[in-house]
Design a protein around this motif. Structure first.
Motif, PDB file in Angstrom:
ATOM      1  N   UNK A   1      29.393  22.319  68.201  1.00 22.83           N
ATOM      2  CA  UNK A   1      28.119  22.707  67.578  1.00 22.83           C
ATOM      3  C   UNK A   1      27.924  22.088  66.204  1.00 22.83           C
ATOM      4  N   UNK A   2      26.664  22.083  65.777  1.00 27.98           N
ATOM      5  CA  UNK A   2      26.326  21.630  64.425  1.00 27.98           C
ATOM      6  C   UNK A   2      26.520  22.806  63.462  1.00 27.98           C
ATOM      7  N   UNK A   3      26.915  22.481  62.219  1.00 24.82           N
ATOM      8  CA  UNK A   3      27.140  23.542  61.226  1.00 24.82           C
ATOM      9  C   UNK A   3      25.839  23.851  60.479  1.00 24.82           C
ATOM     10  N   UNK A   4      24.754  23.995  61.229  1.00 22.64           N
ATOM     11  CA  UNK A   4      23.444  24.195  60.597  1.00 22.64           C
ATOM     12  C   UNK A   4      23.209  25.638  60.173  1.00 22.64           C
ATOM     13  N   UNK A   5      23.611  26.572  61.035  1.00 22.36           N
ATOM     14  CA  UNK A   5      23.341  27.991  60.768  1.00 22.36           C
ATOM     15  C   UNK A   5      24.663  28.735  60.664  1.00 22.36           C
ATOM     16  N   UNK A   6      25.116  28.964  59.434  1.00 23.91           N
ATOM     17  CA  UNK A   6      26.435  29.589  59.276  1.00 23.91           C
ATOM     18  C   UNK A   6      26.320  31.077  58.976  1.00 23.91           C
ATOM     19  N   UNK A   7      25.124  31.655  59.143  1.00 29.24           N
ATOM     20  CA  UNK A   7      24.935  33.046  58.725  1.00 29.24           C
ATOM     21  C   UNK A   7      25.587  34.068  59.657  1.00 29.24           C
ATOM     22  N   UNK A   8      25.718  33.769  60.941  1.00 26.88           N
ATOM     23  CA  UNK A   8      26.363  34.701  61.878  1.00 26.88           C
ATOM     24  C   UNK A   8      27.189  33.900  62.859  1.00 26.88           C
ATOM     25  N   UNK A   9      28.187  34.559  63.490  1.00 22.86           N
ATOM     26  CA  UNK A   9      29.090  33.787  64.363  1.00 22.86           C
ATOM     27  C   UNK A   9      28.361  33.200  65.571  1.00 22.86           C
ATOM     28  N   UNK A  10      27.365  33.927  66.082  1.00 20.81           N
ATOM     29  CA  UNK A  10      26.673  33.405  67.265  1.00 20.81           C
ATOM     30  C   UNK A  10      25.621  32.364  66.910  1.00 20.81           C
ATOM     31  N   UNK A  11      25.277  32.249  65.617  1.00 17.20           N
ATOM     32  CA  UNK A  11      24.354  31.182  65.221  1.00 17.20           C
ATOM     33  C   UNK A  11      25.137  29.950  64.770  1.00 17.20           C
ATOM     34  N   UNK A  12      26.392  30.162  64.316  1.00 19.57           N
ATOM     35  CA  UNK A  12      27.232  29.015  63.921  1.00 19.57           C
ATOM     36  C   UNK A  12      27.580  28.175  65.152  1.00 19.57           C
TER      37      UNK A  12
END
Lengths: 111, 378
Positions: free
Chosen positions: A55-66
């Motif tokens: 995955x891309x490290x675009x959304x690091x706010x939650x584990x399922x968005x990371x």
């Protein structure tokens, strides 16, 4: 005054021509940048292969968005049965497109 | 041909003079029009380039990943699973992966801890992503401590920093030795986060996934094609709140443009009446107004598109950062490769120029075909 406004009007068409040229040049520039970036993309592809990144490290706010590709449709709501998705990323991306349903059905028939 | 060109130049010149008489109104319309094209073009260019980048960078990500689910949640792979998988025909190579998340209370950010299977990180050291380097102010050979979930403090030396160019995939990564990882998270021996597999015949990946799901009913296989499909549809124009907000803005602008283009002011009607009275033909009046529509919409499209190109590929899409960042503390700095979707640009250009120009024509046709005297008196 009249001459000045006449001259200004005369500038409009050359300006439009420059904008048209800029539009065409953006495609040339894109081709040049693609050539420049090819090495970087290849290096990143090799890094992703070596580390097994998914995955891309675009959304690091939650584990399922990371790692959206590793999450499932329920991950956003799993804190309690009535939990609503509250992370902003949930408004931007859709759940992963997994074909687990197909695999689960196949597994159920085999059992 | 030369005469036709001269005619059109004269018409354009007259149109510009006419536009200049209502300077504030027309410049305001042009600014709003350009801004709308800028937003739409930025979203289109950014999302297409990002989709393309993800597809290329993740092209060789694991062919098949096997997760284990317990009570609907992702759980550790217990010992024995690798042996069972090894017996399935078609599986060529398999490796247990060690990775997990760590919440750093110091900066309130989530990191991804990982033990590379190649084992190229020595014990007591870590290799970090450049996002972490920036946000924690770390450099090579400096030390950092993390408090494990057990409460124990673990110290590591930063052995290396991953390339800055790879921030899009590695901004929050912390790579460590497998034994350090197990100690830090208290992983039982022989347990893994998940398993990666490669299949001898790529055509058989789906069959192998089905066999895995049958042999290990509590497992969930994730195929590489599914990973790539997830990113191929990311920021699709049909999805998300962005479209909901944008559609409101587009609708509001459509009403504004329609009102401006379709409704003629008394001044414009008088102008048409005078032009007809002094000998202009209906065709000339329509051509003049056609140029007005083309000049405004084409200028808005070109300026909006060029600004969007510079914003996305030279300014790193800086205006999208607050939206994409959400509640994240760590956000990667990255430069996208300009992959332009020609069809999307043509579509945007078509829907920017044609409807506005067409909307201008209808009322002009009506006004230009009426009697000049009636047009001047109305």
């Amino acid at each position: 005054m009249l001459i000045r406004s006449f001259n200004k009007r005369r500038l409009v068409l050359p300006c439009l021509a420059v904008a048209l040229l800029g539009f065409a040049m953006s495609f040339v520039d894109a081709a040049l940048l693609r050539k420049q970036h090819a090495v970087r993309i290849e290096a990143n592809r090799a890094l992703a292969e070596r580390l097994g990144l998914t995955d891309l490290a675009l959304f690091t706010e939650a584990r399922y968005t990371r790692h959206p590709s590793q999450a499932d449709r329920h991950a956003a709501f799993q804190d309690h049965p009535l939990a609503l998705e509250h992370f902003p990323t949930g408004s931007l991306i859709i759940p992963p497109s997994h074909s687990h349903a197909y695999l689960d059905r196949t597994a159920a028939r085999a059992d | 041909m030369r005469i036709w060109i001269e005619q059109q130049r004269a018409l354009i010149d007259f149109t510009l003079a006419s536009l200049a008489r209502r300077k504030a109104k027309n410049l305001g319309l042009l600014a709003v029009y350009t801004l709308l094209v800028f937003v739409l073009a930025s979203v289109t260019l950014f999302s297409h380039a990002l989709r393309h980048e993800a597809t290329r960078v993740l092209a060789d990500s694991p062919e098949l990943i096997l997760q284990r689910m317990v009570a609907g949640r992702h759980d550790l792979i217990p010992p024995g699973y690798l042996d069972k998988i090894g017996k399935i025909r078609g599986v060529q190579k398999m490796e247990g992966r060690l990775w997990g998340y760590y919440y750093d209370p110091v900066i309130k950010a989530n990191y991804t801890f990982m033990a590379p299977t190649a084992g190229d990180v020595e014990r007591g050291t870590i290799v970090i992503g450049s996002g972490l380097e920036r946000i924690r102010g770390l450099t090579q050979e400096t030390g950092i401590s993390f408090r494990a979930y057990s409460g124990k403090l673990y110290s590591f030396i930063v052995a290396d920093i991953l390339p800055h160019d790879s921030e899009l995939i590695s901004a929050d990564l912390v790579l460590m030795h497998a034994d350090d990882f197990r100690d830090f998270f208290g992983f039982p021996a022989g347990h893994y986060t998940d398993i990666t597999l490669s299949v001898a015949n790529p055509q058989e990946v789906r069959n192998v996934a089905a066999k895995l799901a049958a042999a290990l009913p509590d497992s969930r296989p994730i195929l590489r094609e599914e990973v790539l499909r997830t990113y191929a549809s990311i920021f699709d124009w049909r999805e998300g709140i962005v479209l909901a907000i944008l559609s409101g803005a587009i609708l509001a602008f459509a009403i504004l443009a329609w009102d401006k283009a379709a409704g003629l002011s008394a001044e414009e009607k008088r102008e048409i009446g005078i032009l007809k009275a002094i000998g202009w033909e209906t065709g000339d009046v329509i051509r003049m107004k056609l140029w007005e529509g083309v000049l405004i919409s084409l200028t808005a499209f070109l300026l909006g598109y060029l600004a969007a190109y510079l914003h996305v590929f030279y300014a790193g899409g800086i205006l999208f950062e607050p939206v994409l960042k959400g509640w994240s503390v760590l956000y990667p700095r990255f430069q996208l490769t300009p992959e332009i979707d020609g069809l999307a640009v043509v579509t945007l250009g078509f829907f920017t120029v044609i409807p506005y120009t067409a909307a201008v024509l209808v009322p002009i046709w009506r006004a230009a075909t009426t009697d000049p005297d009636a047009a001047m008196r109305s």
